[in-house]
Design an enzyme around this catalytic site. Structure first.
Site, PDB file in Angstrom:
ATOM      1  N   ARG A  55     -20.106   1.460  -4.100  1.00 43.62           N
ATOM      2  CA  ARG A  55     -18.773   1.500  -4.717  1.00 43.62           C
ATOM      3  C   ARG A  55     -17.833   2.436  -3.954  1.00 43.62           C
ATOM      4  O   ARG A  55     -16.615   2.330  -4.077  1.00 43.62           O
ATOM      5  CB  ARG A  55     -18.874   1.927  -6.195  1.00 43.62           C
ATOM      6  N   TYR A 108       5.604  -9.579  -4.073  1.00 45.64           N
ATOM      7  CA  TYR A 108       4.587 -10.425  -4.720  1.00 45.64           C
ATOM      8  C   TYR A 108       4.604 -10.203  -6.245  1.00 45.64           C
ATOM      9  O   TYR A 108       4.592  -9.056  -6.699  1.00 45.64           O
ATOM     10  CB  TYR A 108       3.233 -10.071  -4.110  1.00 45.64           C
ATOM     11  N   ASP A 177       3.841  -3.897   2.057  1.00 48.31           N
ATOM     12  CA  ASP A 177       2.885  -4.998   2.124  1.00 48.31           C
ATOM     13  C   ASP A 177       3.157  -5.770   3.414  1.00 48.31           C
ATOM     14  O   ASP A 177       4.232  -6.344   3.586  1.00 48.31           O
ATOM     15  CB  ASP A 177       3.077  -5.888   0.883  1.00 48.31           C
ATOM     16  N   LYS A 202      -5.782 -13.783   3.139  1.00 49.77           N
ATOM     17  CA  LYS A 202      -4.899 -14.763   3.788  1.00 49.77           C
ATOM     18  C   LYS A 202      -5.347 -14.961   5.249  1.00 49.77           C
ATOM     19  O   LYS A 202      -6.461 -15.363   5.489  1.00 49.77           O
ATOM     20  CB  LYS A 202      -3.442 -14.297   3.686  1.00 49.77           C
TER      21      LYS A 202
HETATM   22  C1  LIG Z   1       2.214 -10.965  -0.157  1.00 43.57           C
HETATM   23  C2  LIG Z   1       0.969 -10.803  -0.985  1.00 43.57           C
HETATM   24  N1  LIG Z   1       0.474  -9.580  -1.169  1.00 43.57           N
HETATM   25  C3  LIG Z   1      -0.621  -9.373  -1.911  1.00 43.57           C
HETATM   26  C4  LIG Z   1      -1.303 -10.423  -2.482  1.00 43.57           C
HETATM   27  C5  LIG Z   1      -2.505 -10.136  -3.355  1.00 43.57           C
HETATM   28  O1  LIG Z   1      -3.668 -10.359  -2.668  1.00 43.57           O
HETATM   29  P1  LIG Z   1      -5.067 -10.797  -3.374  1.00 43.57           P
HETATM   30  O2  LIG Z   1      -4.870 -12.176  -3.874  1.00 43.57           O
HETATM   31  O3  LIG Z   1      -6.052 -10.663  -2.269  1.00 43.57           O
HETATM   32  O4  LIG Z   1      -5.296  -9.831  -4.491  1.00 43.57           O
HETATM   33  C6  LIG Z   1      -0.872 -11.721  -2.276  1.00 43.57           C
HETATM   34  C7  LIG Z   1      -1.632 -12.875  -2.829  1.00 43.57           C
HETATM   35  O5  LIG Z   1      -1.184 -13.992  -2.859  1.00 43.57           O
HETATM   36  C8  LIG Z   1       0.321 -11.930  -1.515  1.00 43.57           C
HETATM   37  O6  LIG Z   1       0.825 -13.167  -1.323  1.00 43.57           O
END
Ligand SMILES: Cc1ncc(COP(=O)(O)O)c(C=O)c1O
Length: 385
Positions: A55, A108, A177, A202
């Site tokens: 963990r 997001y 991000d 992704k």
């Molecule tokens: C731009 C962006 N950031 C973060 C995330 C979150 O990632 P996760 O689905 O791996 O939790 C996503 C998911 O679609 C995303 O499109």
């Protein structure tokens, strides 16, 4: 400093693996043992660096972290069981009750949801569109400025160096991000961002078989996060997923070159089509943020949106249903091309407040031949003609 291809393929992999194996071993160990109780105590106090319990740390996860830190030009990285795990732990590590967060541009959806969730702990936030908005919304209690570039769904480009200079002058921490660009095409830490987060689900994973996340930054910010939020929230990455990240990184440079080429070919086709009102792809010279994008990015991924020449949800639905090659689904960045439309998946009131037009369609251009994808879109666009 080695180049990115070397980091993706070789960093941390110099040792001859057991039996001459070509892949690094997957350390499927929930715990590690020690020669003495004193040694164990010392390891627990430094659990962000020592292997004690899965963990907190794991050698396979650690190898993925070392590569991701090097790619982002950061000192340290911490991998999570999802992108949201990384985002929620990162934001939590930077704010306390009474603090205020500025959110610049569209981010997001679940990130906004998490910020709303933090309100019950006394952390507030304000969404703003630009630096003028930041000027009006900043408070004495503002601690963090959070953003994405390109922004979510609209793919607007934020001038990263300008924003981080503004934040630094006002004593704010910045977190960004960087999932869209991958650590290959954009390096926000070199432009003054304090912490960079990614969903590894992704392009980095690249095969739609993994959910993971990472935060990268200086040891002074990563260490407390690794010892506190990482341990307490329990959103640890598994060594199996770390092995997929490591494999994904090996092919990331070649995959991203192909995604870039195919994404731009599809975007250029759509831009010329009479049934399309506009295309939001920062790699197109017509994009309002293209000049800034060229300055701060070394390439373009293949996730973008365009607006169909319609205000009818039914027509958007008919367009999606007509596509044979693009599959209808969430997420992005894998081999397969995907399509999604907020008018069909997001509640009407939410879509309107997001400023997303009814006709907006999001494409994740995969690794199939571009002419196959273009033919598919061309046929489906006939439904609107
Ligand atoms: C731009 C962006 N950031 C973060 C995330 C979150 O990632 P996760 O689905 O791996 O939790 C996503 C998911 O679609 C995303 O499109």
């Amino acid at each position: 400093m080695h180049d990115d291809e070397w980091i993706c393929g070789r960093l941390g992999e110099d040792e001859p693996w057991i039996l001459g194996a070509v892949n690094p071993p997957v350390f499927e160990n929930s715990l590690f043992t020690f020669g003495s109780a004193e040694e164990l105590g010392e390891a627990i106090r430094n659990e962000d660096e020592r292997y004690v319990y899965w963990r907190g740390t794991n050698p396979t996860v650690d190898l993925a972290q070392r590569k991701l830190a090097a790619l982002e030009r950061g000192e340290r990285a911490k991998c999570f069981g999802s992108g949201m795990g990384a985002i929620s732990a990162t934001i939590s590590s930077l704010v306390s009750a009474g603090d205020h967060v500025l959110v610049l541009g569209a981010v997001y959806g679940p990130t906004t949801q998490f910020l709303r969730y933090l309100e019950k702990y006394g952390v507030t936030h304000t969404h703003v569109d630009d630096l003028a908005g930041c000027d009006s919304a900043i408070r004495a209690s503002t601690r963090l400025l959070y953003f994405e570039s390109p922004s979510y769904m609209a793919y607007e480009v934020v001038d990263i160096a300008e924003v981080t200079a503004w934040a630094r002058e006002r004593g704010l921490v910045t977190a960004m991000d960087n999932t869209w660009s991958t650590p290959l095409f954009q390096k926000p830490l070199t432009m003054g961002v304090d912490l960079v987060v990614h969903s590894l689900s992704k392009y980095v994973g690249g095969h739609s078989d993994l959910v993971g996340g990472v935060v990268v930054g200086p040891a002074r910010l990563i260490r407390p996060l690794a010892l506190t939020e990482y341990q307490l929230y329990g959103a640890a990455m598994s060594p199996h997923d770390a092995a997929k990240v490591i494999k994904g990184l090996r092919t990331l440079p070649v995959r991203m070159a192909a995604h870039q080429e195919r994404g731009l070919a599809v975007a250029a086709f759509l831009e010329r089509h009479p049934a399309v009102r506009s295309v939001n792809h920062p790699g197109l010279p017509s994009h309002p943020g293209h000049a800034i994008a060229l300055r701060q990015m070394s390439g373009f991924s293949s996730l973008f949106s365009f607006v169909l020449d319609t205000d009818s949800r039914q027509e958007v639905g008919a367009f999606l249903d007509k596509l044979r090659h693009f599959r209808i689904g969430v997420s992005w960045g894998g081999f397969e091309s995907l399509v999604n439309a907020p008018a069909l998946t997001v509640e009407e009131s939410v879509r309107a407040t997001m400023g997303v037009p009814v006709g907006l369609v999001r494409l994740s251009v995969g690794l199939e031949p571009a002419d196959t994808l273009i033919k598919d879109l061309d046929l489906a666009l006939e439904t609107l003609a």
